[in-house]
Enzyme design. Structure first.
Site, PDB file in Angstrom:
ATOM      1  N   ASN A  13       0.873  -1.168   0.000  1.00 11.30           N
ATOM      2  CA  ASN A  13       0.000   0.000   0.000  1.00 11.30           C
ATOM      3  C   ASN A  13       0.916   1.224   0.000  1.00 11.30           C
ATOM      4  O   ASN A  13       1.507   1.549   1.025  1.00 11.30           O
ATOM      5  CB  ASN A  13      -0.888  -0.051   1.260  1.00 11.30           C
ATOM      6  CG  ASN A  13      -1.720   1.200   1.437  1.00 11.30           C
ATOM      7  OD1 ASN A  13      -1.766   2.068   0.568  1.00 11.30           O
ATOM      8  ND2 ASN A  13      -2.384   1.299   2.581  1.00 11.30           N
ATOM      9  N   TRP A  14       1.033   1.844  -1.171  1.00 13.63           N
ATOM     10  CA  TRP A  14       1.990   2.954  -1.286  1.00 13.63           C
ATOM     11  C   TRP A  14       1.472   4.234  -0.633  1.00 13.63           C
ATOM     12  O   TRP A  14       2.193   5.218  -0.531  1.00 13.63           O
ATOM     13  CB  TRP A  14       2.338   3.218  -2.769  1.00 13.63           C
ATOM     14  CG  TRP A  14       3.126   2.122  -3.420  1.00 13.63           C
ATOM     15  CD1 TRP A  14       3.547   0.960  -2.849  1.00 13.63           C
ATOM     16  CD2 TRP A  14       3.584   2.084  -4.778  1.00 13.63           C
ATOM     17  NE1 TRP A  14       4.246   0.208  -3.771  1.00 13.63           N
ATOM     18  CE2 TRP A  14       4.288   0.870  -4.962  1.00 13.63           C
ATOM     19  CE3 TRP A  14       3.477   2.951  -5.860  1.00 13.63           C
ATOM     20  CZ2 TRP A  14       4.872   0.506  -6.186  1.00 13.63           C
ATOM     21  CZ3 TRP A  14       4.047   2.608  -7.082  1.00 13.63           C
ATOM     22  CH2 TRP A  14       4.740   1.391  -7.236  1.00 13.63           C
ATOM     23  N   LYS A  15       0.209   4.243  -0.245  1.00 13.72           N
ATOM     24  CA  LYS A  15      -0.408   5.412   0.407  1.00 13.72           C
ATOM     25  C   LYS A  15      -0.156   6.676  -0.423  1.00 13.72           C
ATOM     26  O   LYS A  15      -0.079   6.597  -1.647  1.00 13.72           O
ATOM     27  CB  LYS A  15       0.084   5.535   1.859  1.00 13.72           C
ATOM     28  CG  LYS A  15      -0.112   4.234   2.632  1.00 13.72           C
ATOM     29  CD  LYS A  15       0.079   4.369   4.115  1.00 13.72           C
ATOM     30  CE  LYS A  15      -0.109   3.026   4.788  1.00 13.72           C
ATOM     31  NZ  LYS A  15       0.006   3.094   6.239  1.00 13.72           N
ATOM     32  N   HIS A 103      -9.399   0.904   5.153  1.00 16.21           N
ATOM     33  CA  HIS A 103      -8.102   1.073   5.829  1.00 16.21           C
ATOM     34  C   HIS A 103      -8.307   2.011   7.021  1.00 16.21           C
ATOM     35  O   HIS A 103      -9.095   2.961   6.946  1.00 16.21           O
ATOM     36  CB  HIS A 103      -7.064   1.642   4.852  1.00 16.21           C
ATOM     37  CG  HIS A 103      -5.680   1.614   5.422  1.00 16.21           C
ATOM     38  ND1 HIS A 103      -5.251   2.534   6.349  1.00 16.21           N
ATOM     39  CD2 HIS A 103      -4.654   0.762   5.233  1.00 16.21           C
ATOM     40  CE1 HIS A 103      -4.000   2.242   6.696  1.00 16.21           C
ATOM     41  NE2 HIS A 103      -3.621   1.169   6.040  1.00 16.21           N
ATOM     42  N   GLU A 105      -6.667   4.381   8.102  1.00 14.22           N
ATOM     43  CA  GLU A 105      -6.433   5.807   7.842  1.00 14.22           C
ATOM     44  C   GLU A 105      -7.671   6.443   7.218  1.00 14.22           C
ATOM     45  O   GLU A 105      -7.927   7.632   7.406  1.00 14.22           O
ATOM     46  CB  GLU A 105      -5.183   5.974   6.955  1.00 14.22           C
ATOM     47  CG  GLU A 105      -3.927   5.743   7.789  1.00 14.22           C
ATOM     48  CD  GLU A 105      -2.738   5.195   7.032  1.00 14.22           C
ATOM     49  OE1 GLU A 105      -2.721   5.239   5.789  1.00 14.22           O
ATOM     50  OE2 GLU A 105      -1.808   4.688   7.696  1.00 14.22           O
ATOM     51  N   GLU A 173      -5.182  -5.211  10.794  1.00 10.32           N
ATOM     52  CA  GLU A 173      -4.110  -4.240  11.031  1.00 10.32           C
ATOM     53  C   GLU A 173      -4.375  -3.492  12.337  1.00 10.32           C
ATOM     54  O   GLU A 173      -5.194  -2.555  12.358  1.00 10.32           O
ATOM     55  CB  GLU A 173      -4.062  -3.228   9.890  1.00 10.32           C
ATOM     56  CG  GLU A 173      -3.814  -3.841   8.536  1.00 10.32           C
ATOM     57  CD  GLU A 173      -3.299  -2.801   7.560  1.00 10.32           C
ATOM     58  OE1 GLU A 173      -2.159  -2.931   7.120  1.00 10.32           O
ATOM     59  OE2 GLU A 173      -4.026  -1.844   7.273  1.00 10.32           O
ATOM     60  N   GLY A 179       2.838   1.864  10.800  1.00  6.33           N
ATOM     61  CA  GLY A 179       3.814   2.931  10.619  1.00  6.33           C
ATOM     62  C   GLY A 179       4.554   3.310  11.892  1.00  6.33           C
ATOM     63  O   GLY A 179       5.240   4.327  11.938  1.00  6.33           O
ATOM     64  N   SER A 217       3.771  -2.519  10.327  1.00  4.38           N
ATOM     65  CA  SER A 217       5.231  -2.565  10.485  1.00  4.38           C
ATOM     66  C   SER A 217       5.847  -3.896  10.056  1.00  4.38           C
ATOM     67  O   SER A 217       6.823  -4.353  10.654  1.00  4.38           O
ATOM     68  CB  SER A 217       5.627  -2.207  11.922  1.00  4.38           C
ATOM     69  OG  SER A 217       5.188  -0.906  12.244  1.00  4.38           O
ATOM     70  N   GLY A 238       2.914  -1.115   4.313  1.00  2.92           N
ATOM     71  CA  GLY A 238       3.028   0.295   3.969  1.00  2.92           C
ATOM     72  C   GLY A 238       4.478   0.663   3.721  1.00  2.92           C
ATOM     73  O   GLY A 238       5.006   0.512   2.619  1.00  2.92           O
ATOM     74  N   GLY A 239       5.163   1.116   4.769  1.00  3.93           N
ATOM     75  CA  GLY A 239       6.528   1.637   4.648  1.00  3.93           C
ATOM     76  C   GLY A 239       7.472   0.738   3.864  1.00  3.93           C
ATOM     77  O   GLY A 239       8.181   1.196   2.959  1.00  3.93           O
TER      78      GLY A 239
HETATM   79  P1  PGA Z   1       3.105  -0.042   7.698  1.00  6.17           P
HETATM   80  O1  PGA Z   1       1.613   0.227   7.133  1.00  6.17           O
HETATM   81  O2  PGA Z   1       3.614  -1.281   7.053  1.00  6.17           O
HETATM   82  O3  PGA Z   1       3.874   1.189   7.316  1.00  6.17           O
HETATM   83  O4  PGA Z   1       2.965  -0.198   9.178  1.00  6.17           O
HETATM   84  C1  PGA Z   1       0.723  -0.844   6.977  1.00  6.17           C
HETATM   85  C2  PGA Z   1      -0.585  -0.358   6.404  1.00  6.17           C
HETATM   86  O5  PGA Z   1      -1.035   0.736   6.730  1.00  6.17           O
HETATM   87  O6  PGA Z   1      -1.223  -1.071   5.614  1.00  6.17           O
END
Ligand code: PGA
Length: 254
Positions: A13-15, A103, A105, A173, A179, A217, A238-239
């Site tokens: 997920n490149w956000k 998600h 967010e 999640e 993150g 993470s 994500g990251g």
């Molecule tokens: P992260 O994000 O790997 O940076 O913790 C995961 C996500 O939000 O899907």
């Protein structure tokens, strides 16, 4: 991409990251890293979800390769007066096969409740995309002992009647692990994934066939331990999905 296989799904997920040039070179690097390590394709299916505005150029590079294209969100409607929204059909036109919905967010920054998540997932199903439905508790909810009830309620309301083993993936999640560098303990992941698998089996009669991803993470260093936990069928990343080495490295390390 089929969902009813237990090959791990490694989903990036490149956000809201990357310039256009960076997005293009990231997918080129992911392709070449996979090409130089073809054994990773035995272990995992790869999905990337760039920002909407990068889908078209990235789709051209993904085309015909081993990475599947997905989106980070979609509208619950077919078309019309929804300023800023993007329909499932538009995503399909660009080559998307999957879409993330719910998600945390979006739940927290955009006020999306599970009812809206269900509408989006239903639209994805109707128009032929696989919906990755995200659930997860906040730190406060975990510390007050409500993690399981929160996640079960999110599942209950977010999964639409249109869900089948073919068109749905669940991503657990924990919000406090996204993150932050904090990964849920193996025991916490095990018990929550077991609970989700049990819910899918008992309530929806979909036991065992639906992939349940863990997110929060995930990186190459912890991927193997996490992948050994029963009912962990892949990762939402994500990251670590923003660098080809760490993204593909997650599958290499399994
Ligand atoms: P992260 O994000 O790997 O940076 O913790 C995961 C996500 O939000 O899907």
């Amino acid at each position: 991409m089929s969902t009813n296989t237990k090959k791990l799904l490694v989903a990036g997920n490149w956000k809201m990251n990357n310039s256009l040039d960076e997005a293009v070179s990231l997918i080129q690097n992911i392709n070449s890293t996979i090409d130089s390590n073809p054994d990773v394709l035995q272990k995992a299916d790869f999905l990337i979800c760039p920002s909407y505005v990068h889908l078209a150029p990235v789709a051209q590079i993904v085309d015909g390769g081993s990475v599947t294209l997905g989106a980070q969100d979609c509208s619950f409607d077919d078309n019309g007066a929804h300023t800023g929204d993007v329909s499932v059909q538009m995503l399909k036109d660009l080559g998307c096969e999957m879409v993330i919905v719910g998600h945390s967010e979006r739940r927290h920054n955009c006020g999306e409740g599970s009812d809206v998540v269900a509408q989006k997932a239903m639209k994805a199903h109707k128009d032929g995309l696989i919906a990755i439905i995200c659930v997860g508790e906040t730190l406060e909810q975990r510390e007050s002992g409500n993690a399981f009830s929160v996640v079960l309620e999110q599942l209950e309301v977010s999964i639409p009647k249109s869900a089948t083993v073919e068109n749905m993936v669940i991503a657990y999640e924990p919000v406090w692990a996204i993150g932050t560098g904090k990964v849920a303990s193996s025991e916490d992941v095990k018990v929550m994934h077991e609970t989700i698998a049990h819910y899918l089996k008992e309530k929806l009669d979909m036991g065992g066939a639906i992939r349940i991803l863990y997110g929060g993470s995930v990186k190459p260093e912890n991927a193997n331990d996490l992948s050994c936990i029963e009912h962990v069928d892949g990762f939402l990343i994500g990251g670590a999905s923003l660098k080809a080495d760490s993204f593909v490295g997650i599958a290499q390390n399994i």
